[in-house]
Structures are given as C-alpha cells and as structure tokens.
Design a protein around this motif. Structure first.
Motif, PDB file in Angstrom:
ATOM      1  N   VAL A 138       0.852  -1.187   0.000  1.00 28.98           N
ATOM      2  CA  VAL A 138       0.000   0.000   0.000  1.00 28.98           C
ATOM      3  C   VAL A 138       0.890   1.240   0.000  1.00 28.98           C
ATOM      4  O   VAL A 138       1.660   1.470   0.930  1.00 28.98           O
ATOM      5  CB  VAL A 138      -0.941   0.016   1.217  1.00 28.98           C
ATOM      6  CG1 VAL A 138      -1.766   1.307   1.237  1.00 28.98           C
ATOM      7  CG2 VAL A 138      -1.870  -1.195   1.200  1.00 28.98           C
TER       8      VAL A 138
ATOM      9  N   ALA B 157      -3.288   5.662   0.813  1.00 32.94           N
ATOM     10  CA  ALA B 157      -4.691   5.355   1.094  1.00 32.94           C
ATOM     11  C   ALA B 157      -5.311   6.538   1.831  1.00 32.94           C
ATOM     12  O   ALA B 157      -4.768   6.992   2.843  1.00 32.94           O
ATOM     13  CB  ALA B 157      -4.819   4.083   1.922  1.00 32.94           C
TER      14      ALA B 157
ATOM     15  N   THR C 124      -9.151   2.417   9.670  1.00 37.08           N
ATOM     16  CA  THR C 124      -8.546   1.125   9.357  1.00 37.08           C
ATOM     17  C   THR C 124      -9.654   0.152   8.962  1.00 37.08           C
ATOM     18  O   THR C 124     -10.600  -0.054   9.725  1.00 37.08           O
ATOM     19  CB  THR C 124      -7.766   0.560  10.558  1.00 37.08           C
ATOM     20  OG1 THR C 124      -6.747   1.489  10.931  1.00 37.08           O
ATOM     21  CG2 THR C 124      -7.121  -0.780  10.199  1.00 37.08           C
TER      22      THR C 124
ATOM     23  N   THR D 154      -5.939  -2.393   6.431  1.00 34.72           N
ATOM     24  CA  THR D 154      -5.371  -1.276   5.674  1.00 34.72           C
ATOM     25  C   THR D 154      -5.717   0.033   6.358  1.00 34.72           C
ATOM     26  O   THR D 154      -6.892   0.301   6.646  1.00 34.72           O
ATOM     27  CB  THR D 154      -5.911  -1.262   4.233  1.00 34.72           C
ATOM     28  OG1 THR D 154      -5.574  -2.490   3.591  1.00 34.72           O
ATOM     29  CG2 THR D 154      -5.312  -0.098   3.442  1.00 34.72           C
TER      30      THR D 154
ATOM     31  N   TYR E  86      -6.163   3.991   6.333  1.00 32.98           N
ATOM     32  CA  TYR E  86      -6.450   5.127   5.458  1.00 32.98           C
ATOM     33  C   TYR E  86      -6.194   6.420   6.225  1.00 32.98           C
ATOM     34  O   TYR E  86      -6.707   6.609   7.327  1.00 32.98           O
ATOM     35  CB  TYR E  86      -7.905   5.106   4.994  1.00 32.98           C
ATOM     36  CG  TYR E  86      -8.242   4.001   4.021  1.00 32.98           C
ATOM     37  CD1 TYR E  86      -8.424   4.268   2.673  1.00 32.98           C
ATOM     38  CD2 TYR E  86      -8.384   2.682   4.454  1.00 32.98           C
ATOM     39  CE1 TYR E  86      -8.748   3.257   1.776  1.00 32.98           C
ATOM     40  CE2 TYR E  86      -8.695   1.660   3.564  1.00 32.98           C
ATOM     41  CZ  TYR E  86      -8.876   1.958   2.229  1.00 32.98           C
ATOM     42  OH  TYR E  86      -9.180   0.944   1.351  1.00 32.98           O
TER      43      TYR E  86
ATOM     44  N   ILE F 283      -7.100   4.281  -2.859  1.00 31.42           N
ATOM     45  CA  ILE F 283      -5.992   3.458  -2.385  1.00 31.42           C
ATOM     46  C   ILE F 283      -5.118   3.076  -3.577  1.00 31.42           C
ATOM     47  O   ILE F 283      -5.618   2.710  -4.642  1.00 31.42           O
ATOM     48  CB  ILE F 283      -6.493   2.214  -1.615  1.00 31.42           C
ATOM     49  CG1 ILE F 283      -5.310   1.425  -1.068  1.00 31.42           C
ATOM     50  CG2 ILE F 283      -7.393   1.354  -2.460  1.00 31.42           C
ATOM     51  CD1 ILE F 283      -5.702   0.402  -0.026  1.00 31.42           C
TER      52      ILE F 283
END
Length: 285
Positions: free
Chosen positions: A26, A29, A38, A43, A45, A190
C-alpha cells in the motif's frame, strides 16, 4: 546429506523471494471526506488531506447501509469529498513498477441515472474513468470500485497506449466536472504497488455485483423454491429496491447539496432588495 539440505534451503529461499516480489504494498490510502480509518483487511487510510483546502466533505451517506461490503467497511463509502468544480489529489509515485489504483464510490443522494456524471483523469493525460455514473453502475447505497492498472518505467507513466512523465515523484488524480451534471466526488482512494499484475488475489476486492444481487434474491426466496417467473420477478425487485434507511443516533445529517442551490437564489434576493427601496419611493410620491 548436508549438501542436499543446503540445496533445499536455497530453493525455499528463492521461492520466498519470488513470492515477496509479487506482494502488493500500500503506497497511498485516503478516506476522502473523513478521518483516519482502518478497514477490515487492516489497511490504514489517512484522514483526507484536502480538508479545509478544496471542495466539501460530507458524511450524508451515514444515513444508508452500504451494499457489497462488510458493515465495518461501510464508513469508507459513507463519507465523501465533492466539489462544484474539478478537483484533484496528488498521489505519490515513489519508483518504477506496476501499480493498481482503486477508487471507491457510492451514490448516497440521487435516485436516478444521468444526475452525477464525471470523468477521472490521471497525471493530466489519461482519462482512466470516463463518464462515471455511479447510480447507473450499481444503484443507490451500493459500493462501486474502479480498479485501474498502470506502470511506471524510467519516470514515464504508461496507461493503455499513452504515456506521460511523472514529475517530482507525484501524479495528479483529477475528478473532472462535466457540464450539465452534478458535482464530481470520491469516497476513498488506495494505491498499491506490486510486480505481478496477473495475481490480484492479494488486493482486497468488494463483492461482485452479481453475487450481491444473487444474495438479495436468495434472502427473499426464504425456504421455498419458486418457479422461474417468480425468481425473475424477485431478481428485478432486488435490483430496483432502494437500500433500507439506517437509524442513526445524533442529529440528522445535513443535505450535502443544499448549499449548492444558493447561487440560483442569489438573483432573486438581489431583485427583492432592489424592489423594496423602489416601492418605498413610489409610496412617498
């Protein structure tokens, strides 16, 4: 025996290195129009970097439950950034390689097609999404992802048959206003970097639209087995059905487009303001 063992270990290491080289990373994001977040895949952000700079942040979508995604990920599609004109994010391009850009959208306001339609342009040169009508794609209150693949080689970004230069390690991601249609928007962004375009299983994907509607049909069928005509009718009903309104605590969310009508009312206010003194003068006469 030890020599064979060493060979085996070397082979295992090589396999691991190959697998690592195909892993996705990643790079960027952002939860557009919202704070840090999250998702269910772990992931992270970042909060929207355009806050207080460009466009308008809205969480109007919190009134809806969002289809095609787990409940814990709905927030990504409930918050958004829109603008009355074109707007952009500058996304990092740290090095050469293959990239996968995922743009997340959901229509949370309009109930018909041809209301909100816009283009998305990458690096001021490549139209990566053309005439996007979210409602036309999936309806209201349903997640929609646009997945874009591009490569960077020797500082040149290549998308389909076109190429453009990456400057200062960044590419511009622009949401382009189209005349006659409502404001461009985005819910989340993302960017992944990897080396194996064919192996996409490592990139989290939302439920396919076919699976989403099939699940809706299955839920409506309950425990009985209807005939083909009934199945067809149920499927049509599910595809046309608006999402259920979710009851939320706190004050009602403000209409994100209410302020956009102020420009159309301004001439009326000016006319009224000019007419009142004129009327007063006529009465004095």
């Amino acid at each position: 025996m030890s020599r064979n063992m060493n060979i085996v270990l070397i082979c295992v290491e090589l396999i691991c290195l190959v697998k690592l080289s195909y892993a996705y990373e990643v790079i960027y994001a952002v939860n557009s129009g919202g704070g840090a977040f999250t998702d269910s895949h772990g992931t992270f952000y970042d909060a929207d970097p355009l806050e207080g700079k460009t466009g308008t942040a809205s969480d109007f979508g919190k009134q809806l439950s969002i289809g095609r995604v787990p409940e814990e990920d709905e927030l990504l599609y409930q918050t958004e950034r829109y603008h009355v004109d074109s707007f952009h994010y500058d996304i990092p391009i740290p090095s050469d390689g293959e990239y996968t850009l995922v743009l997340k959208f959901s229509e949370v306001y309009f109930n018909s097609v041809d209301k909100k339609v816009f283009d998305v342009v990458l690096n001021s040169a490549h139209t990566i999404v053309k005439k996007l009508d979210i409602f036309k794609q999936v309806g209201k209150g349903v997640a929609h992802d646009e997945v874009i693949y591009f490569t960077v080689l020797r500082g040149m970004l290549r998308y389909e048959r076109g190429e453009s230069r990456v400057r200062n390690g960044q590419a511009r991601l622009e949401f382009v206003k189209m005349n006659g249609f409502d404001n461009p928007k985005v819910n989340a962004i993302i960017l992944f970097k990897g080396h194996n375009r064919k192996d996409l299983d490592q990139i989290p994907r939302i439920q396919s639209i076919e699976e989403y509607y099939d699940q809706g049909v299955k839920d409506k069928m309950d425990a009985y087995e209807p005939d083909e005509d009934t199945i067809r009718n149920i499927r049509d009903e599910v595809q046309q059905e608006a999402p259920k309104i979710r009851k939320t605590s706190g004050p009602k969310q403000q209409n994100p487009y209410a302020l956009d009508d102020s420009s159309t009312m301004l001439p009326i206010f000016i006319a009224i303001g000019a007419f009142v003194p004129l009327l007063f003068c006529l009465c004095k006469m």
